[in-house]
Each structure stands twice: as C-alpha cells, then as structure tokens.
Design a protein around this motif. Structure first.
Motif, mmCIF file in Angstrom:
data_model
loop_
_atom_site.group_PDB
_atom_site.id
_atom_site.type_symbol
_atom_site.label_atom_id
_atom_site.label_comp_id
_atom_site.label_asym_id
_atom_site.label_seq_id
_atom_site.Cartn_x
_atom_site.Cartn_y
_atom_site.Cartn_z
ATOM 1 N N ILE A 20 4.462 49.902 -3.161
ATOM 2 C CA ILE A 20 4.998 49.045 -4.226
ATOM 3 C C ILE A 20 6.495 49.291 -4.373
ATOM 4 O O ILE A 20 7.286 48.348 -4.468
ATOM 5 N N HIS A 21 6.897 50.543 -4.391
ATOM 6 C CA HIS A 21 8.325 50.853 -4.539
ATOM 7 C C HIS A 21 9.127 50.272 -3.382
ATOM 8 O O HIS A 21 10.235 49.776 -3.583
ATOM 9 N N HIS A 22 8.555 50.298 -2.199
ATOM 10 C CA HIS A 22 9.226 49.704 -1.046
ATOM 11 C C HIS A 22 9.379 48.194 -1.238
ATOM 12 O O HIS A 22 10.440 47.626 -0.971
ATOM 13 N N ARG A 23 8.325 47.539 -1.721
ATOM 14 C CA ARG A 23 8.377 46.079 -1.916
ATOM 15 C C ARG A 23 9.383 45.674 -2.984
ATOM 16 O O ARG A 23 9.963 44.597 -2.899
ATOM 17 N N LEU A 24 9.566 46.507 -3.993
ATOM 18 C CA LEU A 24 10.447 46.150 -5.111
ATOM 19 C C LEU A 24 11.903 46.569 -4.898
ATOM 20 O O LEU A 24 12.742 46.355 -5.764
ATOM 21 N N THR A 25 12.206 47.142 -3.744
ATOM 22 C CA THR A 25 13.571 47.572 -3.438
ATOM 23 C C THR A 25 14.483 46.348 -3.300
ATOM 24 O O THR A 25 14.076 45.330 -2.743
ATOM 25 N N ARG A 61 5.523 39.408 -8.725
ATOM 26 C CA ARG A 61 4.782 39.677 -9.958
ATOM 27 C C ARG A 61 3.610 40.612 -9.715
ATOM 28 O O ARG A 61 3.365 41.549 -10.459
ATOM 29 N N ALA A 62 2.881 40.372 -8.628
ATOM 30 C CA ALA A 62 1.719 41.208 -8.312
ATOM 31 C C ALA A 62 2.137 42.663 -8.103
ATOM 32 O O ALA A 62 1.437 43.584 -8.538
ATOM 33 N N GLY A 63 3.267 42.879 -7.456
ATOM 34 C CA GLY A 63 3.733 44.240 -7.220
ATOM 35 C C GLY A 63 3.983 44.986 -8.518
ATOM 36 O O GLY A 63 3.580 46.137 -8.676
ATOM 37 N N TYR A 64 4.632 44.332 -9.469
ATOM 38 C CA TYR A 64 4.934 45.013 -10.728
ATOM 39 C C TYR A 64 3.672 45.190 -11.573
ATOM 40 O O TYR A 64 3.481 46.248 -12.179
ATOM 41 N N MET A 69 1.908 48.057 -10.309
ATOM 42 C CA MET A 69 2.540 49.309 -10.747
ATOM 43 C C MET A 69 2.125 49.644 -12.179
ATOM 44 O O MET A 69 1.868 50.809 -12.500
ATOM 45 N N LEU A 70 2.027 48.642 -13.029
ATOM 46 C CA LEU A 70 1.554 48.890 -14.394
ATOM 47 C C LEU A 70 0.131 49.435 -14.380
ATOM 48 O O LEU A 70 -0.202 50.360 -15.138
ATOM 49 N N GLU A 71 -0.705 48.871 -13.523
ATOM 50 C CA GLU A 71 -2.079 49.368 -13.398
ATOM 51 C C GLU A 71 -2.091 50.818 -12.911
ATOM 52 O O GLU A 71 -2.871 51.641 -13.396
ATOM 53 N N LEU A 72 -1.223 51.129 -11.957
ATOM 54 C CA LEU A 72 -1.152 52.509 -11.464
ATOM 55 C C LEU A 72 -0.664 53.455 -12.559
ATOM 56 O O LEU A 72 -1.141 54.586 -12.664
ATOM 57 N N ARG A 73 0.266 53.001 -13.375
ATOM 58 C CA ARG A 73 0.728 53.840 -14.490
ATOM 59 C C ARG A 73 -0.424 54.131 -15.445
ATOM 60 O O ARG A 73 -0.566 55.260 -15.915
#
Length: 193
Positions: free
Chosen positions: A61-66, A100-103, A106-110
């Motif tokens: 996810i972090h890679h996709r949001l870079t 949107r799906a990536g973020y 990430m919220l779900e992972l948090r």
C-alpha cells in the motif's frame, strides 16, 4: 513460497481491494485468489500465513501511495512557499482519491493493528519513519514552517482524507480543495503580513 514478483504484486493488489471492500475479516487467501482471478490456493503459495499477507499488503500500500516522481519534479520547480505546500497537499489528495481502495485498505490495516501487536509495531514504525522523512524533506527543501507545521499538516490532511473517503456528506458543501487551501493558509501564515 513462490517467488514471481509480478504475481506477488497482483496478489497484494487483490488483497488491497478485498480489504477496502470487505474489511480485515474478509481478507482470506480464497478471497484474494478470487479477486486476483487466479486458481484457488495461489495466495497460500505466496504468503506463509494471514499475518504475512497483512504485513506484505501494508508494505505494498505504501508503495502504491508514493508520489509520482514526474509529477513531484514538476511541482518542485516552483518557489518554496505556501503556494507550493498547497499544491503538494492537493497532489496528496488527488493521489489518495485516485487510489481510494489503497487508502481504505490502510485504514482497515490500522484498525486490525489495534488487535495484532506485530502488525501495530510494523505499521507504527513504517508510518513514523514516513512522517520523519516528510519532516526532514520539508525542512531540508526549505519549505515554510517548522517540524510542528509538518505534523499539523499531516494530522489535518489525515482527518480530511478520512472524512472525504468515508463520509463526504459530513463536510457538506465544503469540498476538499477549498478546505486544503484554508488549512495551509492558516497553518502557514503569509510571511509578508
């Protein structure tokens, strides 16, 4: 475990989509296989267990949001002023809206990290490191403001992103663009005044 990097990336992309749509409880190897359109059992060949899937998905996810290096290079041609910080915050919101799906994943992972200490430790380290890197970059590039400014921008943008992606009607007629302009203006007063 299988080592095809292209297939692994496709599976982690599928895991992101599953997380965003179904939440952490819906993230299973079978759901990832179905989302990726691969034969049953494929994901289990790439991830040792569910924790491994969660951890690798978080990294992906972090890679996709870079930021896109080309877009960033173009933005950074401008003077290091409040207008540039505003443009960078708009770019952040654009990237988040585009993935949107990536973020949401990430919220779900948090949220999942509140129940899984190892995931919490990994996410905390990753996000803390990214925040520290952003602070160092901001200061090193000579942008206006100090360390506290960057932290406040981070917190304000995080809140705005969550509202915009999850309950946009809460903000009413105030769209994210106008709010970004206002928050940067208030956090970075005009030095000429």
């Amino acid at each position: 475990m299988a080592q095809n990097p292209t297939r692994r990336a496709a599976l982690t992309d599928a895991a992101i989509d599953v997380l965003a749509r179904e939440g952490a409880r819906g993230l299973t190897f079978r759901a990832v296989d179905v989302q990726a359109g691969v034969p049953a059992g494929t994901a289990s060949n790439y991830f040792a267990n569910r924790d491994d899937l969660l951890h690798q998905t978080a990294r992906h996810i972090h890679h996709r949001l870079t930021p896109d290096p080309t877009v960033l290079t173009e933005l950074l041609r401008a003077p290091r002023d409040r207008a540039l910080v505003t443009a960078l915050m708009h770019d952040l919101m654009r990237r988040i809206a585009d993935d949107r799906a990536g973020y949401l994943a990430m919220l779900e992972l948090r949220l999942e990290a509140t129940r899984r200490p190892e995931l919490r430790a990994e996410l905390t380290g990753t996000i803390r490191d990214e925040l520290e890197a952003n602070i160092a970059y901001h200061l090193g590039e000579g942008f206006p403001g100090d360390r506290r400014t960057v932290v406040l921008l981070y917190l304000a943008m995080t809140g705005l992103i969550v509202e915009h992606l999850t309950l946009p009607e809460v903000l009413g007629s105030d769209g994210p663009a106008a709010l970004i302009d206002s928050l940067v203006e208030r956090l970075l007063p005009d030095p000429a005044v």
